[in-house]
Design an enzyme around this catalytic site. Structure first.
Site, PDB file in Angstrom:
ATOM      1  N   SER A 276       0.944  -1.057  -0.027  1.00 54.96           N
ATOM      2  CA  SER A 276       0.006   0.197   0.136  1.00 54.96           C
ATOM      3  C   SER A 276       0.864   1.133  -0.092  1.00 54.96           C
ATOM      4  O   SER A 276       2.008   1.228   0.557  1.00 54.96           O
ATOM      5  CB  SER A 276      -0.985  -0.064   1.246  1.00 54.96           C
ATOM      6  OG  SER A 276      -1.332   1.365   1.418  1.00 54.96           O
ATOM      7  N   ARG A 315     -21.777 -12.396 -46.008  1.00 50.62           N
ATOM      8  CA  ARG A 315     -20.755 -11.720 -45.149  1.00 50.62           C
ATOM      9  C   ARG A 315     -21.163 -10.321 -44.485  1.00 50.62           C
ATOM     10  O   ARG A 315     -22.196  -9.974 -45.091  1.00 50.62           O
ATOM     11  CB  ARG A 315     -19.584 -11.293 -46.222  1.00 50.62           C
ATOM     12  CG  ARG A 315     -18.909 -12.408 -46.593  1.00 50.62           C
ATOM     13  CD  ARG A 315     -17.697 -12.162 -47.748  1.00 50.62           C
ATOM     14  NE  ARG A 315     -16.623 -11.547 -47.302  1.00 50.62           N
ATOM     15  CZ  ARG A 315     -15.868 -10.839 -47.957  1.00 50.62           C
ATOM     16  NH1 ARG A 315     -16.068 -10.746 -49.233  1.00 50.62           N
ATOM     17  NH2 ARG A 315     -14.803 -10.119 -47.428  1.00 50.62           N
TER      18      ARG A 315
END
Length: 440
Positions: A276, A315
């Site tokens: 931390s 497509r």
């Protein structure tokens, strides 16, 4: 912060993608497409569709030429696909128009891009195979070494019955073992080549398009699918779903490690933990947290990619573009997850003293189920459950041990009911069975 943490110099060590990261770069994609174009020309030359001399020149150029992806950007932005620009650059660099005219003969952009994708995915799957194998071996060692190390099992976050740490490890490993088997089956089946022309009809691919497709597949070490799959994204979604299941299994590993390392439990020690910026006492479970975050990302990307399987008509640009945006980071999510998980599995260790303290502080309540069944030789099951429930309330209220309360009421009871090591059930066998199931 960069748009993708995978590409970030700042966060690269948090999400290490290894070799897989290199496969999802512009350079890798261009190189793969050039290999496909070269192999296509070579097979077409052998089939007499284009002149063999031109086929040889194109194939040689595909291995030697270097094309800068940045030079293809403007045309790609206009065309929506990079292949037209790639073909133009390829022809220009060859400086042999008499041969270059036969480049990309009869193929369509999607043939080249999808086949190039399969070449790269083949390498990604091989990397997954190796990484999963290494991870499973590390978990197998943990499971075997701690098959009889007692700890408290927890359901709904509450103490349940005794189990072993090895059995907990086996729970992490079993889904990965299944996924590893499925991965090898997928690899054995092979990934498909794509060659079917503009609308999937192979009109311009010569007199025997099926034979040409099979020859191209053989040249590239891919599988002949036997049909056009421009709009059939089943294999892509299958791979994506498998990746997501694997990332989710790693996320479960991470979730449990976060819980087992949290203050007040601390039954597992991580080989490396995060610091931390302001609280020096903290050792944050960074690696496990990364696994959980990657699982969440994979699940979200998979949902996006599965929806992209809705290719309209023959497509579909929109669906195809969606696939491009979701599949690469999905693949990298698992690569990073496997790297983090292996580092964790190699370095984590159970704190057996903390596990013993948890069991000792539980006032014997983890033996409640065993006690209720032991009492069925002298009363009905409902009566036994009610009696044990009352004893548990009494032990909690008075701070006494369930063993003492039970033996005071039934002196002839086996005191071993309250010894966690003797109440592990199938946990040791489960741990060893998992370890034995991991291939050597």
């Amino acid at each position: 912060m960069t748009a993708s943490l995978f590409d970030s110099q700042l966060y690269a060590r948090l999400l290490p993608t290894g070799e897989a990261g290199r496969l999802f770069t512009d350079t890798a994609e261009v190189r793969a497409m050039m290999l496909v174009e070269g192999a296509l020309a070579k097979t077409q030359g052998a089939a007499g569709i284009i002149p063999e001399l031109s086929a040889a020149a194109i194939h040689r150029a595909s291995l030697e030429l270097q094309i800068d992806p940045a030079g293809l950007a403007e045309a790609t932005g206009q065309n929506g696909v990079p292949v037209p620009a790639l073909v133009a650059a390829f022809r220009d660099l060859m400086q042999a128009p008499e041969h270059a005219q036969y480049l990309h003969w009869g193929a369509t952009s999607q043939d080249i891009q999808d086949t190039a994708l399969m070449l790269r995915l083949r390498q990604v799957l091989a990397q997954y195979d190796d990484a999963l194998g290494s991870l499973l071996h590390a978990l197998a060692r943990l499971a075997r070494d701690h098959s009889e190390t007692p700890m408290a099992a927890r359901t709904y976050g509450q103490h349940a019955t005794p189990t072993s740490f090895g059995a907990q490890v086996a729970q992490w490993g079993r889904p990965l073992l299944t996924l590893h088997t499925e991965l090898r089956q997928m690899r054995d089946a092979g990934l498909p080549v794509s060659l079917s022309g503009a609308a999937g009809t192979a009109t311009a691919l010569g007199p025997d398009p099926a034979a040409l497709r099979a020859a191209l597949a053989a040249a590239l070490g891919l599988r002949d699918p036997g049909h056009s799959w421009h709009s059939d994204r089943s294999l892509v979604t299958q791979i994506a779903a498998w990746i997501t299941r694997a990332a989710t299994a790693l996320g479960k590993f991470g979730e449990d490690l976060i819980l087992l390392t949290q203050s007040g439990i601390a039954e597992v020690r991580l080989g490396g933990a995060g610091a931390s910026s302001t609280m020096p006492q903290k050792q944050n479970p960074v690696g496990p947290s990364v696994l959980v975050a990657l699982a969440a990302q994979a699940q979200g990307l998979n949902g996006m990619l599965q929806s992209a399987a809705l290719h309209r008509q023959q497509r579909d640009g929109a669906a195809w573009f969606t696939e491009w945006m979701s599949l690469p980071p999905l693949c990298l999510s698992l690569s990073a997850g496997l790297t983090q998980a292996h580092a964790l599995a190699e370095t984590l260790a159970p704190d057996t003293d903390a596990m013993a303290r948890t069991l000792a502080a539980s006032q014997g309540l983890l033996a409640a189920e065993a006690l209720s069944f032991a009492l069925t030789d002298r009363m009905s099951r409902p009566e036994a459950q009610a009696a044990v429930k009352a004893l548990c309330k009494e032990a909690l209220a008075s701070g006494t041990h369930l063993r003492d309360a039970a033996l005071a009421k039934w002196p002839d009871l086996d005191a071993g009911l309250f010894e966690p090591r003797l109440q592990l059930g199938t946990a040791p066998a489960e741990a060893r069975a998992f370890a034995d199931a991991v291939p050597g």
